[in-house]
Design a protein around this motif. Sequence first.
Motif, PDB file in Angstrom:
ATOM      1  N   GLY A  14      40.720  32.425  25.910  1.00 29.48           N
ATOM      2  CA  GLY A  14      40.219  32.200  27.355  1.00 29.48           C
ATOM      3  C   GLY A  14      41.319  31.344  27.999  1.00 29.48           C
ATOM      4  N   GLY A  16      42.355  30.796  31.271  1.00 27.23           N
ATOM      5  CA  GLY A  16      42.601  30.886  32.718  1.00 27.23           C
ATOM      6  C   GLY A  16      42.876  29.725  33.353  1.00 27.23           C
ATOM      7  N   ALA A  17      42.189  29.189  34.500  1.00 28.13           N
ATOM      8  CA  ALA A  17      42.577  28.249  35.394  1.00 28.13           C
ATOM      9  C   ALA A  17      42.498  26.929  34.530  1.00 28.13           C
ATOM     10  CB  ALA A  17      41.717  28.033  36.616  1.00 28.13           C
ATOM     11  N   MET A  18      41.351  26.709  33.566  1.00 26.50           N
ATOM     12  CA  MET A  18      41.223  25.665  32.849  1.00 26.50           C
ATOM     13  C   MET A  18      41.754  25.811  31.519  1.00 26.50           C
ATOM     14  SD  MET A  18      39.452  23.536  34.726  1.00 26.50           S
ATOM     15  CE  MET A  18      38.742  22.087  33.552  1.00 26.50           C
ATOM     16  N   GLY A  19      41.668  26.775  30.736  1.00 22.72           N
ATOM     17  CA  GLY A  19      41.949  27.184  29.255  1.00 22.72           C
ATOM     18  C   GLY A  19      43.786  26.931  29.029  1.00 22.72           C
ATOM     19  N   ASP A  40      43.367  36.449  25.053  1.00 28.29           N
ATOM     20  CA  ASP A  40      42.696  36.704  26.622  1.00 28.29           C
ATOM     21  C   ASP A  40      42.674  37.988  26.701  1.00 28.29           C
ATOM     22  OD1 ASP A  40      42.352  34.560  29.150  1.00 28.29           O
ATOM     23  OD2 ASP A  40      42.250  36.782  29.626  1.00 28.29           O
ATOM     24  N   VAL A  41      41.711  38.566  27.544  1.00 27.05           N
ATOM     25  CA  VAL A  41      41.205  40.031  27.804  1.00 27.05           C
ATOM     26  C   VAL A  41      42.721  40.279  28.802  1.00 27.05           C
ATOM     27  CG1 VAL A  41      39.066  40.436  27.491  1.00 27.05           C
ATOM     28  CG2 VAL A  41      39.809  39.449  29.622  1.00 27.05           C
ATOM     29  N   MET A  76      37.119  29.132  26.063  1.00 27.91           N
ATOM     30  CA  MET A  76      36.957  28.494  27.374  1.00 27.91           C
ATOM     31  C   MET A  76      36.812  29.751  28.399  1.00 27.91           C
ATOM     32  SD  MET A  76      36.648  26.119  29.275  1.00 27.91           S
ATOM     33  CE  MET A  76      37.035  24.959  30.523  1.00 27.91           C
ATOM     34  N   VAL A  77      35.777  30.534  28.410  1.00 30.03           N
ATOM     35  CA  VAL A  77      35.425  31.798  29.283  1.00 30.03           C
ATOM     36  C   VAL A  77      34.605  31.594  30.584  1.00 30.03           C
ATOM     37  CG1 VAL A  77      36.488  33.247  27.448  1.00 30.03           C
ATOM     38  CG2 VAL A  77      33.966  32.757  27.567  1.00 30.03           C
ATOM     39  N   PRO A  78      34.644  32.208  31.423  1.00 30.50           N
ATOM     40  CA  PRO A  78      33.688  32.044  32.536  1.00 30.50           C
ATOM     41  C   PRO A  78      32.072  31.736  32.421  1.00 30.50           C
ATOM     42  CG  PRO A  78      35.219  33.950  33.059  1.00 30.50           C
ATOM     43  CD  PRO A  78      35.124  33.651  31.568  1.00 30.50           C
ATOM     44  N   VAL A 136      33.315  20.838  30.102  1.00 31.36           N
ATOM     45  CA  VAL A 136      34.147  20.050  30.595  1.00 31.36           C
ATOM     46  C   VAL A 136      34.043  19.576  32.131  1.00 31.36           C
ATOM     47  CG1 VAL A 136      36.040  20.522  29.080  1.00 31.36           C
ATOM     48  CG2 VAL A 136      36.018  21.314  31.309  1.00 31.36           C
ATOM     49  N   GLY A 139      37.946  19.387  36.653  1.00 31.65           N
ATOM     50  CA  GLY A 139      38.764  20.391  37.277  1.00 31.65           C
ATOM     51  C   GLY A 139      40.055  20.981  36.800  1.00 31.65           C
ATOM     52  N   LYS A 188      25.926  18.437  31.676  1.00 28.00           N
ATOM     53  CA  LYS A 188      26.990  19.133  32.655  1.00 28.00           C
ATOM     54  C   LYS A 188      26.182  19.542  33.614  1.00 28.00           C
ATOM     55  CE  LYS A 188      30.398  21.433  34.272  1.00 28.00           C
ATOM     56  NZ  LYS A 188      31.773  20.759  34.867  1.00 28.00           N
ATOM     57  N   LYS A 263      27.345  28.700  40.859  1.00 27.87           N
ATOM     58  CA  LYS A 263      26.998  29.249  39.528  1.00 27.87           C
ATOM     59  C   LYS A 263      26.673  28.177  38.822  1.00 27.87           C
ATOM     60  CE  LYS A 263      29.702  28.865  35.892  1.00 27.87           C
ATOM     61  NZ  LYS A 263      30.564  28.957  34.574  1.00 27.87           N
ATOM     62  N   ASP A 264      27.169  27.087  38.737  1.00 27.14           N
ATOM     63  CA  ASP A 264      26.671  25.752  37.789  1.00 27.14           C
ATOM     64  C   ASP A 264      25.315  25.364  38.491  1.00 27.14           C
ATOM     65  OD1 ASP A 264      28.936  26.179  36.498  1.00 27.14           O
ATOM     66  OD2 ASP A 264      29.753  23.957  37.086  1.00 27.14           O
TER      67      ASP A 264
HETATM   68  P1  NAD Z   1      38.830  31.531  35.025  1.00 29.41           P
HETATM   69  O1  NAD Z   1      38.228  32.754  35.360  1.00 29.41           O
HETATM   70  O2  NAD Z   1      40.080  31.242  35.502  1.00 29.41           O
HETATM   71  O3  NAD Z   1      39.630  31.881  33.228  1.00 29.41           O
HETATM   72  C1  NAD Z   1      38.709  32.451  32.251  1.00 29.41           C
HETATM   73  C2  NAD Z   1      39.776  33.234  31.243  1.00 29.41           C
HETATM   74  O4  NAD Z   1      38.664  33.828  30.488  1.00 29.41           O
HETATM   75  C3  NAD Z   1      40.134  34.164  32.089  1.00 29.41           C
HETATM   76  O5  NAD Z   1      41.770  34.118  31.767  1.00 29.41           O
HETATM   77  C4  NAD Z   1      39.746  35.623  31.393  1.00 29.41           C
HETATM   78  O6  NAD Z   1      40.546  36.519  31.416  1.00 29.41           O
HETATM   79  C5  NAD Z   1      39.253  35.188  30.052  1.00 29.41           C
HETATM   80  N1  NAD Z   1      38.124  35.817  29.382  1.00 29.41           N
HETATM   81  C6  NAD Z   1      37.107  36.264  30.147  1.00 29.41           C
HETATM   82  N2  NAD Z   1      36.261  37.259  29.155  1.00 29.41           N
HETATM   83  C7  NAD Z   1      37.118  36.810  27.952  1.00 29.41           C
HETATM   84  C8  NAD Z   1      36.938  37.650  26.683  1.00 29.41           C
HETATM   85  N3  NAD Z   1      35.732  38.513  26.499  1.00 29.41           N
HETATM   86  N4  NAD Z   1      37.691  37.332  25.878  1.00 29.41           N
HETATM   87  C9  NAD Z   1      38.731  36.495  26.123  1.00 29.41           C
HETATM   88  N5  NAD Z   1      39.202  36.157  27.213  1.00 29.41           N
HETATM   89  C10 NAD Z   1      38.013  36.322  28.154  1.00 29.41           C
HETATM   90  O7  NAD Z   1      37.654  30.259  34.425  1.00 29.41           O
HETATM   91  P2  NAD Z   1      38.197  28.780  34.563  1.00 29.41           P
HETATM   92  O8  NAD Z   1      38.207  28.188  35.986  1.00 29.41           O
HETATM   93  O9  NAD Z   1      39.221  28.604  33.795  1.00 29.41           O
HETATM   94  O10 NAD Z   1      36.713  28.481  33.946  1.00 29.41           O
HETATM   95  C11 NAD Z   1      36.505  28.590  32.525  1.00 29.41           C
HETATM   96  C12 NAD Z   1      35.076  27.807  32.208  1.00 29.41           C
HETATM   97  O11 NAD Z   1      35.216  26.545  32.684  1.00 29.41           O
HETATM   98  C13 NAD Z   1      34.129  28.485  33.286  1.00 29.41           C
HETATM   99  O12 NAD Z   1      33.120  27.998  32.454  1.00 29.41           O
HETATM  100  C14 NAD Z   1      33.895  27.239  34.266  1.00 29.41           C
HETATM  101  O13 NAD Z   1      32.632  27.055  34.934  1.00 29.41           O
HETATM  102  C15 NAD Z   1      34.432  26.038  33.584  1.00 29.41           C
HETATM  103  N6  NAD Z   1      34.859  25.064  34.378  1.00 29.41           N
HETATM  104  C16 NAD Z   1      35.787  25.291  35.384  1.00 29.41           C
HETATM  105  C17 NAD Z   1      36.174  24.197  36.239  1.00 29.41           C
HETATM  106  C18 NAD Z   1      37.199  24.450  37.326  1.00 29.41           C
HETATM  107  O14 NAD Z   1      37.465  23.733  38.029  1.00 29.41           O
HETATM  108  N7  NAD Z   1      37.976  25.772  37.289  1.00 29.41           N
HETATM  109  C19 NAD Z   1      35.946  22.978  35.904  1.00 29.41           C
HETATM  110  C20 NAD Z   1      34.980  22.632  34.859  1.00 29.41           C
HETATM  111  C21 NAD Z   1      34.576  23.716  34.223  1.00 29.41           C
END
Ligand code: NAD
Length: 323
Positions: A14, A16-19, A40-41, A76-78, A136, A139, A188, A263-264
């Motif tokens: 995962g 994404g924005a956080m991972g 990551d997908v 770290m997925v959504p 976590v 942000g 959280k 969502k949260d």
């Molecule tokens: P995001 O959508 O930017 O990233 C998620 C990543 O997971 C994407 O790259 C997606 O392609 C990948 N993914 C989805 N399904 C998958 C699978 N089956 N296998 C592999 N990869 C897969 O989300 P984010 O902002 O990084 O948030 C991740 C988590 O952290 C969420 O649960 C969110 O609530 C939490 N979070 C986010 C923030 C924030 O500010 N963005 C802050 C604290 C917590």
Amino acid sequence: MSEDFRFSTLGFIGLGAMGRPMLVHLANKLPPDSRIYVFDVVEQVVDEVCDQFPERILKGSSAKDVAQQVETIITMVPEGSHVRSVYLDPQYGVCSTDISNKLLVDCSTIDTATSLAVKDHIAQNFPTASFYDSPVSGGVVGAVKGTIAFFLGCAESDPNVKRLTHLMSLMGKQIIPCGGPSLGLAAKLSNNYLSGIIAIACSEAMDMGMRSGLDPRVLSKVYAAGTAQNTICDRFCPVPHVYPEAPSSGGYKEGFKVQLMRKDFSLAVDMAKRVGSKNVLGEIGLETYDGASKDPRCQDLDSRVVYRYLGGDEDWQSKVNGS
Ligand code: NAD
């Protein structure tokens, strides 16, 4: 470094924005001989991080493939559905291979029921493996700076706490063991419920004060001196230009997206129902964030944009004498 803390093979799923920024910290800080297998997908993001750290970061073809290469996995997925798929997919999931003795840490913010279901599945099928929830806070900015907090779903006496604390301290600042399985998530969700409610209350209180003729900077000082003092009013003030570094002062651009708050908040309201907690502000709060997250004036912006959604005046400076 003690052998136990080496993490010579690590998986990260995962990106994404956080991972992705969390992975970058690990790639920069783990010992030079450590290898990180990622999946990551979205294949493009996998290729990008592999190009960024050749030799150090290696491409996995699925969650299962990553699990076969490593001893420790961070996910770290959504949402809950993605966590289920990553761990429980019968063909490509982490649990479709032998994960005995492995350490698995899910940092996603999801419902506690899904987290417990995954943990139970692992406990039944691979009793020597360990699964933890560890959502976590802080942000994307915190993830990039390495200042996020981890809410770890275990007791302080858990045998893996030191090892987990070491790993997480490479990506963040505070690591708080919350007592037991799924309690990191419960903490959280409870925190974000409170923070979300305060943002609505602060927006309404500011609005009624301003409509009565008060300067919001004066109101802010009053709250700080009085019994309403809190971080949202102080550092994340929903009214623009009261606190210069608040997301509101930059057009609500940097911060915690309103859709994520929705969502949260929804997960928190569900949790409250499940545990029988009386929740008079839950439904109305959820309705508010649901509306704001669908409003084109608010979508993709910091959740404190709820002030705009509720009709607050953002152009107050032009009407205040002497500003
Ligand atoms: P995001 O959508 O930017 O990233 C998620 C990543 O997971 C994407 O790259 C997606 O392609 C990948 N993914 C989805 N399904 C998958 C699978 N089956 N296998 C592999 N990869 C897969 O989300 P984010 O902002 O990084 O948030 C991740 C988590 O952290 C969420 O649960 C969110 O609530 C939490 N979070 C986010 C923030 C924030 O500010 N963005 C802050 C604290 C917590």
